[in-house]
Enzyme design. Structure first.
Site, PDB file in Angstrom:
ATOM      1  N   SER A   5      -5.072  16.101 -23.139  1.00 14.27           N
ATOM      2  CA  SER A   5      -5.607  16.121 -21.776  1.00 14.27           C
ATOM      3  C   SER A   5      -5.638  17.515 -21.187  1.00 14.27           C
ATOM      4  O   SER A   5      -6.206  17.725 -20.117  1.00 14.27           O
ATOM      5  CB  SER A   5      -4.746  15.229 -20.883  1.00 14.27           C
ATOM      6  OG  SER A   5      -3.453  15.803 -20.720  1.00 14.27           O
ATOM      7  N   GLY A   6      -4.987  18.474 -21.850  1.00 16.61           N
ATOM      8  CA  GLY A   6      -4.830  19.799 -21.266  1.00 16.61           C
ATOM      9  C   GLY A   6      -3.562  19.918 -20.462  1.00 16.61           C
ATOM     10  O   GLY A   6      -3.191  20.997 -20.013  1.00 16.61           O
ATOM     11  N   GLY A   7      -2.858  18.782 -20.268  1.00 19.93           N
ATOM     12  CA  GLY A   7      -1.609  18.786 -19.516  1.00 19.93           C
ATOM     13  C   GLY A   7      -0.420  19.186 -20.377  1.00 19.93           C
ATOM     14  O   GLY A   7      -0.510  19.294 -21.605  1.00 19.93           O
ATOM     15  N   VAL A   8       0.711  19.382 -19.723  1.00 19.50           N
ATOM     16  CA  VAL A   8       1.922  19.841 -20.397  1.00 19.50           C
ATOM     17  C   VAL A   8       2.391  18.831 -21.436  1.00 19.50           C
ATOM     18  O   VAL A   8       2.707  19.185 -22.576  1.00 19.50           O
ATOM     19  CB  VAL A   8       3.041  20.103 -19.366  1.00 19.50           C
ATOM     20  CG1 VAL A   8       4.339  20.485 -20.072  1.00 19.50           C
ATOM     21  CG2 VAL A   8       2.627  21.191 -18.390  1.00 19.50           C
ATOM     22  N   ASP A   9       2.441  17.551 -21.065  1.00 18.32           N
ATOM     23  CA  ASP A   9       3.050  16.547 -21.935  1.00 18.32           C
ATOM     24  C   ASP A   9       2.296  16.397 -23.250  1.00 18.32           C
ATOM     25  O   ASP A   9       2.888  16.466 -24.333  1.00 18.32           O
ATOM     26  CB  ASP A   9       3.110  15.192 -21.219  1.00 18.32           C
ATOM     27  CG  ASP A   9       3.874  15.262 -19.907  1.00 18.32           C
ATOM     28  OD1 ASP A   9       4.742  16.150 -19.783  1.00 18.32           O
ATOM     29  OD2 ASP A   9       3.602  14.452 -19.017  1.00 18.32           O
ATOM     30  N   GLU A  28      27.431  10.577 -10.732  1.00 19.00           N
ATOM     31  CA  GLU A  28      26.156  11.228 -11.055  1.00 19.00           C
ATOM     32  C   GLU A  28      25.449  11.816  -9.843  1.00 19.00           C
ATOM     33  O   GLU A  28      24.556  12.664  -9.999  1.00 19.00           O
ATOM     34  CB  GLU A  28      25.226  10.242 -11.782  1.00 19.00           C
ATOM     35  CG  GLU A  28      24.711   9.089 -10.941  1.00 19.00           C
ATOM     36  CD  GLU A  28      25.635   7.879 -10.909  1.00 19.00           C
ATOM     37  OE1 GLU A  28      25.157   6.770 -10.618  1.00 19.00           O
ATOM     38  OE2 GLU A  28      26.852   8.042 -11.178  1.00 19.00           O
ATOM     39  N   HIS A  33      30.013   6.708  -7.773  1.00 17.43           N
ATOM     40  CA  HIS A  33      28.906   7.242  -8.577  1.00 17.43           C
ATOM     41  C   HIS A  33      29.126   8.731  -8.841  1.00 17.43           C
ATOM     42  O   HIS A  33      28.810   9.575  -8.000  1.00 17.43           O
ATOM     43  CB  HIS A  33      27.576   7.045  -7.845  1.00 17.43           C
ATOM     44  CG  HIS A  33      27.118   5.621  -7.805  1.00 17.43           C
ATOM     45  ND1 HIS A  33      26.359   5.061  -8.796  1.00 17.43           N
ATOM     46  CD2 HIS A  33      27.341   4.647  -6.886  1.00 17.43           C
ATOM     47  CE1 HIS A  33      26.116   3.787  -8.492  1.00 17.43           C
ATOM     48  NE2 HIS A  33      26.697   3.509  -7.350  1.00 17.43           N
ATOM     49  N   CYS A  44      30.326   1.792 -11.112  1.00 22.71           N
ATOM     50  CA  CYS A  44      30.042   0.863 -10.015  1.00 22.71           C
ATOM     51  C   CYS A  44      29.871  -0.565 -10.545  1.00 22.71           C
ATOM     52  O   CYS A  44      30.849  -1.199 -10.915  1.00 22.71           O
ATOM     53  CB  CYS A  44      28.827   1.344  -9.232  1.00 22.71           C
ATOM     54  SG  CYS A  44      28.712   0.562  -7.591  1.00 22.71           S
TER      55      CYS A  44
END
Length: 510
Positions: free
Chosen positions: A222-226, A170, A168, A78
């Site tokens: 933090s206990g989070g996934v990341d 995508e 596009h 584009c």
């Protein structure tokens, strides 16, 4: 990393979708602002994204094509296609008729980028300018009934091919767009399409070893996934050189501090818990603006990390669980004025901290982080936890944050999450949480009149945080959750359900 596709972002709302499609094809790619391109030996090709700008505008986003031409295969999408035409002597004009939405490729040349793509195929257009003439040394390879849809460099004119698509590929509305992207990166650019979680781990662990050497890393969990997956990757690379810190900022879910510390037992992450509830709440006293709250919370995290680092002079690095959506929402190709929100775990650290930064997940999306975590053997109960914002309930208690408001939000949130788990809905949705609104309303409980707070329930489905749909929870379940919150949490007398999508809304309210 042996193979990399560089995506240059000119501000298109679809740029992240290009990356998503390539990752789905097992191709590693990274997004860079259009003006921050740096040549790397592993780059196999470069893609120029779309843009809300016009190449004819006085403030059009521009790049020196000499950095790319004859050095890499190039795909312009584009705006990228228009920019290449405009700068190389073709003609781009304001169109009398804007082409937006579905279009059909009425003419299609026999070309490698269209392998297994049929004439008459549907594509998605989104442009107000039109390419009316291609530059010398290029040829048209596709048209819609009204416009040039694609063109490419003639072989004898460039060391590496240049392809330009006005549409596009995508977006899912371009029905065979993914095939075109595959043809470009595999058949034309020569990528092996072999990037997998296992290969990512191998490459990342090697890079971390090379980056860190014998030095030590401190990381906030933090206990989070990341943060869990990032810490696991770093631990795989440097073992006991990693020192993890989990800070109780008073903005966690109910009982989360003890639960998280318990969850990490046996993972070898060398974790230390730090209680700092009063420090965070005192620092936010009197502050209602969400951006200021985020910065206060981020600043307090850094202050505590600095104190912890003083106890560990061997630490020279700070590890962080930054992921791709954090970076995208915090950094804009248009400058800081349009940043969506700041993240305390994105970007350079203040000089006072004197620690270097290691972010092994910076270019991954959330679903990819989970796949990497699974490959690493991270326990399912940690991997399957819903995302939780870095500032915690500091941005789910709207307005000024107090200990009492946090308590109300925690109690309501626990009832919400436990009901989702018991009903089987927790693993069917992406993220859920309770938001305490700065709104009080009249209610009646028994013979008493109440004037108490309102809680909004937010529950969404997503794959990567970039877009989200509100979850269609059963009315009976919502009624049960509402009844339990109002009956069990003194101080809340009204519950509402958020039915907004992202965009235009964000997942979090602040």
């Amino acid at each position: 990393m042996n193979e990399l596709i560089a995506i240059l972002d000119f501000g298109s709302q679809y740029t992240q979708l290009i990356a998503r499609r390539l990752r789905e094809l097992n191709i590693y790619c990274e997004i860079y602002p259009y003006n921050k391109f740096v040549a790397k030996p592993e780059i196999k090709a470069v893609i120029l994204s779309g843009s809300p700008f016009s190449v004819l505008d006085s403030n059009a986003l521009d790049i020196d094509l000499n950095l790319l031409l004859n050095k890499y295969p190039i795909l312009g999408i584009c705006y990228g296609a228009q920019l290449i035409s405009h700068k190389l002597g073709g003609k781009v004009l304001k169109s009398d008729k804007r082409e937006y939405g579905k279009a059909v490729l009425s003419e299609l040349a026999s070309d490698p980028i269209f392998n297994n793509v049929s004439k008459g195929n549907q594509v998605w257009m989104s442009h107000g300018d039109s390419i009316t003439n291609v530059p010398e040394g290029f040829e048209i390879i596709a048209r819609t009934p009204e416009f040039i849809a694609a063109y490419k460099s003639e072989n004898q004119n460039f060391l590496f091919p240049v392809y330009c698509l006005q549409f596009h590929p995508e977006v899912t509305h371009s029905l065979m767009g993914k095939e075109m992207l595959y043809n470009f990166v595999h058949d034309i650019a020569g990528c092996s399409c072999s990037w997998t979680p296992a290969s990512m781990i191998k490459d990342t662990v090697k890079n971390i070893k090379d980056q860190i050497g014998s030095e030590h890393v401190m990381m906030g969990l933090s206990g989070g996934v990341d943060s869990t997956v990032a810490a696991s990757l770093i631990h795989n690379a440097i073992g006991a050189q990693l020192h993890c810190v989990f800070i109780d900022n008073g903005l966690l879910r109910k009982d989360e501090f003890d639960q998280v510390l318990s969850s990490y037992e046996g993972m070898g992450l060398n974790i230390r818990g730090v209680k700092a509830v009063d420090r965070f709440l005192d620092a936010m006293k009197g502050t209602s603006d969400p951006e200021k709250k985020r910065k206060i919370i981020g600043g307090m995290f850094i202050e505590i990390f600095e104190e912890e680092a003083h106890h560990m002079p061997e630490v020279k690095w700070l590890g962080q669980g930054t992921i791709c959506p954090d970076v995208i929402e915090s950094v804009s190709v248009h400058g800081p004025s349009v940043t969506i929100k700041s993240h305390h775990n994105v970007g350079g650290l203040p000089d006072i901290l004197k620690l270097k930064l290691v972010e092994p997940l910076r270019m991954l999306f959330k679903d990819e982080v989970r796949r990497v975590g699974k490959e690493l053997g991270v326990p399912a109960h940690l991997l399957n936890r819903h995302p939780f914002p870095g500032p915690g309930l500091g941005i789910r208690v709207l307005g000024e944050v107090t200990a009492e408001k946090v308590r109300l939000c925690q109690e309501a949130d626990q009832i919400f999450i436990e009901n989702l788990k018991h009903s089987g809905w927790y693993d069917k949705v992406w993220q859920a949480g309770a938001i305490l609104l700065p709104v009080q309303s009249v209610g009646v409980m028994g013979d008493e009149r109440t004037y108490e707070f309102t809680v909004a329930l937010r529950c969404v489905n997503s794959t990567d945080c970039m877009t989200a749909e509100w979850s269609h929870l059963p009315y009976e379940l919502l009624a049960k959750i509402s009844s339990e919150i109002i009956n069990q949490v003194k101080g809340i007398n009204r519950v509402v359900y958020d039915v907004s999508t992202k965009p235009p809304a964000t997942i979090e309210w602040e």
